[in-house]
Motif scaffolding. Structure first.
Motif, mmCIF file in Angstrom:
data_model
loop_
_atom_site.group_PDB
_atom_site.id
_atom_site.type_symbol
_atom_site.label_atom_id
_atom_site.label_comp_id
_atom_site.label_asym_id
_atom_site.label_seq_id
_atom_site.Cartn_x
_atom_site.Cartn_y
_atom_site.Cartn_z
ATOM 1 N N LEU A 150 -29.424 -5.923 3.079
ATOM 2 C CA LEU A 150 -29.580 -7.047 4.009
ATOM 3 C C LEU A 150 -28.240 -7.717 4.296
ATOM 4 N N GLU A 151 -27.411 -7.834 3.283
ATOM 5 C CA GLU A 151 -26.083 -8.431 3.480
ATOM 6 C C GLU A 151 -25.231 -7.563 4.408
ATOM 7 N N SER A 152 -25.298 -6.247 4.239
ATOM 8 C CA SER A 152 -24.501 -5.374 5.098
ATOM 9 C C SER A 152 -25.019 -5.405 6.536
ATOM 10 N N GLU A 153 -26.334 -5.538 6.702
ATOM 11 C CA GLU A 153 -26.901 -5.682 8.055
ATOM 12 C C GLU A 153 -26.385 -6.965 8.699
ATOM 13 N N GLN A 154 -26.357 -8.028 7.922
ATOM 14 C CA GLN A 154 -25.870 -9.305 8.444
ATOM 15 C C GLN A 154 -24.384 -9.225 8.793
ATOM 16 N N SER A 155 -23.609 -8.526 7.985
ATOM 17 C CA SER A 155 -22.177 -8.383 8.254
ATOM 18 C C SER A 155 -21.916 -7.632 9.551
ATOM 19 N N LEU A 156 -22.817 -6.731 9.898
ATOM 20 C CA LEU A 156 -22.657 -5.957 11.138
ATOM 21 C C LEU A 156 -23.230 -6.677 12.357
ATOM 22 N N GLY A 157 -23.848 -7.834 12.156
ATOM 23 C CA GLY A 157 -24.533 -8.535 13.244
ATOM 24 C C GLY A 157 -23.670 -8.788 14.467
ATOM 25 N N GLY A 158 -22.483 -9.331 14.276
ATOM 26 C CA GLY A 158 -21.597 -9.609 15.410
ATOM 27 C C GLY A 158 -21.166 -8.332 16.110
ATOM 28 N N PHE A 159 -20.868 -7.311 15.341
ATOM 29 C CA PHE A 159 -20.479 -6.027 15.935
ATOM 30 C C PHE A 159 -21.652 -5.409 16.696
ATOM 31 N N ARG A 160 -22.865 -5.583 16.182
ATOM 32 C CA ARG A 160 -24.044 -5.052 16.882
ATOM 33 C C ARG A 160 -24.231 -5.752 18.237
ATOM 34 N N ARG A 161 -24.024 -7.058 18.257
ATOM 35 C CA ARG A 161 -24.151 -7.788 19.527
ATOM 36 C C ARG A 161 -23.122 -7.282 20.541
ATOM 37 N N THR A 162 -21.899 -7.042 20.077
ATOM 38 C CA THR A 162 -20.864 -6.513 20.967
ATOM 39 C C THR A 162 -21.235 -5.113 21.424
ATOM 40 N N ALA A 163 -21.724 -4.297 20.532
ATOM 41 C CA ALA A 163 -22.136 -2.931 20.890
ATOM 42 C C ALA A 163 -23.306 -2.966 21.868
ATOM 43 N N ASP A 164 -24.244 -3.883 21.667
ATOM 44 C CA ASP A 164 -25.368 -4.013 22.605
ATOM 45 C C ASP A 164 -24.885 -4.405 23.996
ATOM 46 N N GLN A 165 -23.906 -5.300 24.036
ATOM 47 C CA GLN A 165 -23.424 -5.816 25.313
ATOM 48 C C GLN A 165 -22.580 -4.794 26.082
ATOM 49 N N TYR A 166 -21.748 -4.025 25.400
ATOM 50 C CA TYR A 166 -20.793 -3.165 26.094
ATOM 51 C C TYR A 166 -21.001 -1.656 25.893
ATOM 52 N N PHE A 167 -21.724 -1.262 24.847
ATOM 53 C CA PHE A 167 -21.816 0.164 24.524
ATOM 54 C C PHE A 167 -23.255 0.624 24.298
ATOM 55 N N GLU A 168 -24.197 0.016 24.960
ATOM 56 C CA GLU A 168 -25.618 0.372 24.878
ATOM 57 C C GLU A 168 -26.111 0.437 23.430
ATOM 58 N N GLY A 169 -25.605 -0.457 22.613
ATOM 59 C CA GLY A 169 -26.043 -0.566 21.227
ATOM 60 C C GLY A 169 -25.412 0.421 20.257
ATOM 61 N N SER A 170 -24.456 1.218 20.702
ATOM 62 C CA SER A 170 -23.856 2.234 19.838
ATOM 63 C C SER A 170 -22.658 1.678 19.066
ATOM 64 N N LEU A 171 -22.841 1.508 17.777
ATOM 65 C CA LEU A 171 -21.729 1.064 16.937
ATOM 66 C C LEU A 171 -20.647 2.137 16.855
ATOM 67 N N GLU A 172 -21.054 3.397 16.911
ATOM 68 C CA GLU A 172 -20.087 4.497 16.856
ATOM 69 C C GLU A 172 -19.141 4.449 18.062
ATOM 70 N N ARG A 173 -19.695 4.160 19.233
ATOM 71 C CA ARG A 173 -18.849 4.069 20.438
ATOM 72 C C ARG A 173 -17.940 2.839 20.367
ATOM 73 N N LEU A 174 -18.451 1.739 19.827
ATOM 74 C CA LEU A 174 -17.613 0.546 19.640
ATOM 75 C C LEU A 174 -16.475 0.868 18.678
ATOM 76 N N LEU A 175 -16.783 1.556 17.596
ATOM 77 C CA LEU A 175 -15.758 1.950 16.628
ATOM 78 C C LEU A 175 -14.713 2.847 17.287
ATOM 79 N N ALA A 176 -15.154 3.814 18.067
ATOM 80 C CA ALA A 176 -14.225 4.720 18.758
ATOM 81 C C ALA A 176 -13.342 3.931 19.734
ATOM 82 N N HIS A 177 -13.915 2.962 20.401
ATOM 83 C CA HIS A 177 -13.149 2.120 21.324
ATOM 84 C C HIS A 177 -12.069 1.337 20.568
ATOM 85 N N TYR A 178 -12.446 0.756 19.448
ATOM 86 C CA TYR A 178 -11.478 0.016 18.634
ATOM 87 C C TYR A 178 -10.368 0.940 18.136
ATOM 88 N N GLN A 179 -10.748 2.130 17.693
ATOM 89 C CA GLN A 179 -9.757 3.066 17.162
ATOM 90 C C GLN A 179 -8.798 3.555 18.243
#
Length: 170
Positions: free
Chosen positions: A37-66
């Motif tokens: 639950l703590e790790s889910e909460q830690s990813l919350g902000g990143f999930r919102r960003t991924a939802d807004q710009y990358f159709e919910g894909s954290l992997e694509r957000l990570l690739a964008h950051y990299q």
């Protein structure tokens, strides 16, 4: 007589260890769930960003950051990658503990997460809670140890003192 006392002592020790099993399993499960639950909460902000710009894909957000030229984004990519791996690890462990009691026991005995196992052992408080599960574990472990020790003693006595055929008196 001494043998009987040793047998009772071994049974009692196994019984006391056995009644600890359900409590330890519960503590381990709760620790896994809390970390998950703590790790889910830690990813919350990143999930919102991924939802807004990358159709919910954290992997694509990570690739964008990299792929970013900005060192701050690349640094965030490292942090996000660590968070994603830990979240996947805790989710996998939590899923493995959703089965029947014997699968949970096997998982915790054979393949626990070392970090979570060590945390649980460090914080575990030994107690005798006489729930049906604790009684069953205690009696089961006590009987198993008693049977194993009796069998070993029998085998040892056969090896050390083999029977000789009786002599015939003519």
């Amino acid at each position: 007589m001494l043998r009987s006392y040793i047998r009772m002592l071994l049974f009692s020790l196994a019984l006391l260890v056995g009644v600890q099993v359900p409590g330890f399993m519960l503590d381990y499960e709760q620790r896994v769930d809390a970390h998950r639950l703590e790790s889910e909460q830690s990813l919350g902000g990143f999930r919102r960003t991924a939802d807004q710009y990358f159709e919910g894909s954290l992997e694509r957000l990570l690739a964008h950051y990299q792929a970013s030229e900005d060192p701050v984004f690349r640094s965030d990519a490292d942090s996000l990658g660590i968070l994603m791996r830990r979240n996947a690890l805790f989710n996998e462990e939590w899923q493995a503990l959703q089965g029947p009691w014997y699968e949970k026991a096997w998982r915790i005995l054979v393949r626990p997460n070392p970090e979570l196992r060590d945390e649980t052992l460090a914080q575990y408080r030994y107690q005798v809670v006489l729930t049906p599960a604790a009684i069953a574990w205690g009696v089961g472990l006590g009987l198993a140890l008693a049977v194993i020790m009796e069998t070993l003693a029998l085998w040892l006595s056969i090896l050390l003192y083999p029977r000789r055929p009786a002599r015939r008196i003519s």
